[in-house]
Scaffold this active site. Structure first.
Site, PDB file in Angstrom:
ATOM      1  N   SER A 264       0.605  -1.333   0.001  1.00  0.00           N
ATOM      2  CA  SER A 264      -0.280  -0.042   0.266  1.00  0.00           C
ATOM      3  C   SER A 264       1.033   1.086   0.056  1.00  0.00           C
ATOM      4  O   SER A 264       0.109   2.406  -1.049  1.00  0.00           O
ATOM      5  CB  SER A 264      -0.999  -0.324   1.298  1.00  0.00           C
ATOM      6  OG  SER A 264      -1.270  -0.976   1.558  1.00  0.00           O
TER       7      SER A 264
ATOM      8  N   GLU B  12      -8.189  -7.132   5.333  1.00  0.00           N
ATOM      9  CA  GLU B  12      -7.000  -7.833   4.195  1.00  0.00           C
ATOM     10  C   GLU B  12      -6.510  -8.748   5.334  1.00  0.00           C
ATOM     11  O   GLU B  12      -5.843  -9.545   4.784  1.00  0.00           O
ATOM     12  CB  GLU B  12      -5.730  -6.631   4.264  1.00  0.00           C
ATOM     13  CG  GLU B  12      -6.113  -5.682   2.603  1.00  0.00           C
ATOM     14  CD  GLU B  12      -5.916  -6.399   1.211  1.00  0.00           C
ATOM     15  OE1 GLU B  12      -5.120  -8.297   1.338  1.00  0.00           O
ATOM     16  OE2 GLU B  12      -6.230  -5.944   1.103  1.00  0.00           O
TER      17      GLU B  12
ATOM     18  N   ARG C  38      -4.013 -13.862  -0.406  1.00  0.00           N
ATOM     19  CA  ARG C  38      -4.195 -13.599   0.792  1.00  0.00           C
ATOM     20  C   ARG C  38      -5.141 -15.131   0.944  1.00  0.00           C
ATOM     21  O   ARG C  38      -4.089 -15.798   2.026  1.00  0.00           O
ATOM     22  CB  ARG C  38      -4.669 -12.826   0.547  1.00  0.00           C
ATOM     23  CG  ARG C  38      -4.133 -11.479   1.210  1.00  0.00           C
ATOM     24  CD  ARG C  38      -3.523 -10.981   1.504  1.00  0.00           C
ATOM     25  NE  ARG C  38      -2.798  -9.779   1.954  1.00  0.00           N
ATOM     26  CZ  ARG C  38      -1.803  -8.978   2.192  1.00  0.00           C
ATOM     27  NH1 ARG C  38      -0.591  -9.890   2.515  1.00  0.00           N
ATOM     28  NH2 ARG C  38      -1.311  -7.625   1.634  1.00  0.00           N
TER      29      ARG C  38
END
Length: 440
Positions: free
Chosen positions: A26, A320, A395
């Site tokens: 990010s 997340e 993920r």
């Protein structure tokens, strides 16, 4: 594609490892974009080397930005005028690329086409594209692939968008907003009454990084963000470790009764992934921040032999983490209810449905709710081997690896998708088993 066998740690073995986690995805892609918009050259160090960052650098290069790798540090030089690309910009499956780059490309005064992976068309884009349309950019489709035309120029300042699907919709418009003629005011107006903006720490990160570069940003209320027009100052950036990617490694300590240390952990951060420390503490691990100095320390997680369900946990601000938290909950003893994450149905895949399917495949008692998951943990002993699907989602791969540590015989159909955020996740993960004394 060869299936990946998840390393397994048997009874009597425990992890004892230090893990240097790559830079935050990010922060890296925000830093790259802001460096491209800045009033002069700047350098990014500690940036994430991964597919998402590679896609961002390639996209910016197509728009005329010069990025030179100087022994791992990236020297970014903005163009005098942003270019109109000759070819479509490939966004892959990267949300930060497909959402952050179009508002910057609107400054080139021409037509720009965006494409991506097969699953990219399923990722929500409405908030960004609606906002650009309100500012005068013509858009020919609601999702990837699409072409935008900024030849009519940008006009206006206030945009009203539904950002309940992703905080990136807000960040995307704020990041480039200072370079718009009148700046930008972004107002969250949900299509469904009461729907809030998820993952707000990511917006906080955007706002802080803009302010660090001299941009005037105001937030008069919970649903409004205002960016004044003006220069974006060139600032050298040291990128923090990716705390969400660290979650899987730290969870490994909690599940195996071992210890994992992650150096460079920030004392204060806008990364939502920092919440993993408190979650693992609730699971039963001992968690401490040691060797603190210069705003960073080493986060240490020690498993205690207890892995318990944690009841209700709201991950709206740190969604997340959901796959790894769900994986931990599946092998714990007791109930865990993950709340506030309805929006992750629009992530790389529908993560709620995927987690129900794949954790269910190993025998976990899991069901989907309107805004999350309910998991009745019965311990790792009742779970069974299975071939799990990654859905091209890094993920989901992390979740499979976590389960595979304590459930022998877990395989994954696509470990390569982890290059999205970690260049060599399989190598790093296998090193945990080596450190445990087990052989996988």
């Amino acid at each position: 594609m060869t299936n990946w066998s998840a390393p397994f740690i048997g009874a009597g073995d425990a992890i004892d490892a230090s893990v240097v986690v790559p830079g935050s995805k990010s922060e890296t892609n925000r830093a790259l974009l802001l460096a491209a918009l800045a009033d002069g050259p700047s350098t990014i160090t500690g940036g994430l080397s991964s597919r998402d960052a590679d896609l961002m650098r390639a996209a910016l290069a197509q728009l005329g930005v010069t990025i030179i790798d100087e022994d791992g540090a990236w020297r970014v030089t903005p163009p005098a005028v942003f270019a109109v690309p000759d070819a479509p910009i490939d966004c892959g499956l990267a949300g930060t690329v497909m959402r952050f780059v179009p508002p910057l490309a609107a400054l080139n005064g021409g037509r720009t086409t965006f494409t991506g992976d097969a699953h990219a068309s399923a990722r929500p884009m409405g908030g960004v594209l609606d906002g650009l349309a309100q500012l005068g950019v013509a858009i020919d489709a609601p999702n990837i692939p699409f072409t935008q035309d900024a030849s009519g120029g940008l006009s206006g300042r206030r945009v009203e968008i539904d950002s309940s699907g992703s905080s990136q919709f807000v960040s995307a418009l704020l990041l480039s907003g200072a370079r718009y003629p009148d700046g930008v005011e972004v107002v969250h107006v949900p299509a469904e009454a009461g729907a809030s903006v998820p993952s707000r720490p990511h917006i906080d990160m955007t706002v802080q990084m803009l302010r660090d570069r001299g941009v005037e940003v105001s937030t008069p209320d919970e649903v409004t963000w205002q960016v004044a027009p003006g220069a974006i100052r060139a600032v050298d950036q040291q990128v923090e470790p990716d705390l969400t990617s660290a979650a899987a490694f730290l969870a490994a300590a909690a599940l195996t009764g071992g210890v994992v240390r992650v150096p460079g952990w920030p004392v204060e951060t806008t990364q939502g992934g920092a919440a993993i420390a408190d979650i693992l503490r609730r699971v039963g691990a001992e968690v401490s921040l040691d060797d603190v100095g210069g705003g960073h320390g080493t986060l240490v997680v020690r498993g205690t032999g207890t892995v318990r369900g944690i009841g209700a946990v709201d991950l709206h601000a740190s969604s997340e983490l959901t796959p790894v938290v769900a994986a931990v909950a599946a092998v714990a003893d007791g109930r865990t209810v993950i709340q506030g994450v309805a929006h992750i149905r629009g992530h790389e895949t529908d993560r709620l449905a995927a987690l129900v399917a794949e954790l269910g495949a190993v025998g976990a008692a899991i069901r989907e709710t309107a805004d999350g998951l309910e998991i009745e943990g019965r311990g790792a002993g009742v779970l069974k081997p299975a071939l799990l699907k990654a859905y091209a989602d890094h993920r989901m791969a992390h979740a499979a690896a976590v389960v595979g540590l304590v459930v022998d015989g877990v395989e994954l159909d696509d470990i390569a998708c982890t290059t999205k955020t970690i260049a060599d996740f399989p190598g790093m993960w296998s090193a945990l088993v080596t450190r445990s004394g087990a052989h996988g």
